[in-house]
Design an enzyme around this catalytic site. Structure first.
Site: not given
Ligand code: CMP
Length: 140
Positions: A10, A58, A86, A113, A116
């Site tokens: 990311k 979000f 994962r 985070n 993905h």
């Molecule tokens: P990703 O695996 O890319 O899939 C969806 C994304 O939404 C996740 O990683 C995070 O970047 C974001 N996301 C999921 N849950 C939350 C949350 N509670 N608050 C903020 N961002 C979130």
């Protein structure tokens, strides 16, 4: 079963210079990289990729974040690649992710985070096709 999964490094992880370290973790954990490219999401593309999350609290900030700079996308192959990747990346929230996980090491927040990973084999196929044609993917 040998599977493919899609990974995205990311924007914050790319801009902070963690791409190489994250790719090293991927290789050290015995994933084969079948395709890789650096991309810049356009808003409509990010909205399409994350349409499953539309309406969640979000969503808007997730889209803003994902278009804020380049990402690196990869097609990975391994036995049970979807679940294994994962497990390697860990919980969505880097604070809850296990110590050795990629998100614990390189993630900052629930949103920022670091990586993905596809959440199912069905979605991995859709997500791989979102970024890559068959001709882009080495067939091993
Ligand atoms: P990703 O695996 O890319 O899939 C969806 C994304 O939404 C996740 O990683 C995070 O970047 C974001 N996301 C999921 N849950 C939350 C949350 N509670 N608050 C903020 N961002 C979130």
């Amino acid at each position: 079963m040998q599977e493919r999964t899609l990974a995205i490094i990311k924007p914050h992880a790319v801009s902070e210079g963690f791409t190489g370290k994250i790719i090293d973790e991927i290789i050290q954990n015995n994933f084969d990289i079948l395709a890789i490219k650096k991309i810049q999401f356009k808003k409509e593309e990010a909205e399409k990729f994350y349409q499953i999350h539309k309406g969640k609290f979000f969503y808007d900030n997730l889209i803003k974040f994902m278009i804020s700079g380049p990402c690196v996308v990869l097609v990975l192959s391994k036995e049970n690649a979807v679940k294994n990747f994962r497990d390697l990346i860990g919980n969505t929230d880097p604070e809850k992710a296990k110590n050795k996980s990629i998100r614990h090491k390189f993630g900052l927040t629930n949103r920022e985070n670091a990586v993905h990973g596809s959440d199912s084999l069905k979605n991995s196929k859709k997500e791989i096709a979102f970024f890559f044609s068959n001709a882009d993917i080495i067939n091993i």
